[in-house]
Design a protein around this motif. Structure first.
Motif, PDB file in Angstrom:
ATOM      1  N   LEU A  72      31.381  -8.067  46.701  1.00  0.00           N
ATOM      2  CA  LEU A  72      32.281  -7.402  47.652  1.00  0.00           C
ATOM      3  C   LEU A  72      33.659  -8.062  47.682  1.00  0.00           C
ATOM      4  CD1 LEU A  72      29.883  -6.624  50.634  1.00  0.00           C
ATOM      5  CD2 LEU A  72      31.019  -4.969  49.134  1.00  0.00           C
ATOM      6  N   ARG A  73      33.685  -9.394  47.618  1.00  0.00           N
ATOM      7  CA  ARG A  73      34.981 -10.090  47.573  1.00  0.00           C
ATOM      8  C   ARG A  73      35.762  -9.647  46.355  1.00  0.00           C
ATOM      9  NH1 ARG A  73      36.297 -15.667  49.083  1.00  0.00           N
ATOM     10  NH2 ARG A  73      38.254 -14.924  48.284  1.00  0.00           N
ATOM     11  N   HIS A  74      35.107  -9.615  45.214  1.00  0.00           N
ATOM     12  CA  HIS A  74      35.785  -9.280  43.959  1.00  0.00           C
ATOM     13  C   HIS A  74      36.243  -7.818  43.935  1.00  0.00           C
ATOM     14  CE1 HIS A  74      36.757  -9.311  39.707  1.00  0.00           C
ATOM     15  NE2 HIS A  74      35.999  -8.236  39.551  1.00  0.00           N
ATOM     16  N   ALA A  75      35.386  -6.909  44.343  1.00  0.00           N
ATOM     17  CA  ALA A  75      35.658  -5.476  44.202  1.00  0.00           C
ATOM     18  C   ALA A  75      36.460  -4.876  45.351  1.00  0.00           C
ATOM     19  CB  ALA A  75      34.341  -4.713  44.059  1.00  0.00           C
ATOM     20  N   ILE A  76      36.305  -5.410  46.580  1.00  0.00           N
ATOM     21  CA  ILE A  76      36.878  -4.733  47.744  1.00  0.00           C
ATOM     22  C   ILE A  76      37.770  -5.647  48.592  1.00  0.00           C
ATOM     23  CG2 ILE A  76      36.305  -3.585  49.925  1.00  0.00           C
ATOM     24  CD1 ILE A  76      33.728  -2.626  48.455  1.00  0.00           C
TER      25      ILE A  76
END
Length: 91
Positions: free
Chosen positions: A37-41
């Protein structure tokens, strides 16, 4: 004598609600999902609104933004993006 430059900024703090409970149920899965989630959003939402992560600690972030509107817009974008990606296995 040096003149100090002043800068107005907005600091936002965020963490995952129920993180300890979630980790107790599936530690590896929770950390993998948080990383994804950190990486994508989350990180793109912060960057897209002029923010920068000052400190990351477990499930928490301390983020600097150029103003309150940017902090609010990034937070809303991250929340709505995370809600659109339910965890695998229904956790």
């Amino acid at each position: 004598m040096k003149t100090l430059e002043r800068k107005a900024t907005t600091i936002a703090a965020a963490d995952v609600v129920g993180f300890s409970r979630l980790v107790a149920m599936d530690e590896d899965g929770v950390f993998a999902r948080l990383r994804d989630l950190r990486h994508a959003i989350i990180d793109p939402a912060i960057a897209n609104h002029g923010g920068r992560v000052v400190k990351s600690m477990g499930d928490g972030l301390l983020v600097e933004f150029p103003g309150p509107a940017a902090a609010i817009h990034a937070s809303l974008a991250a929340q709505s993006g995370g809600s659109a990606h339910p965890p695998a296995g229904g956790h």
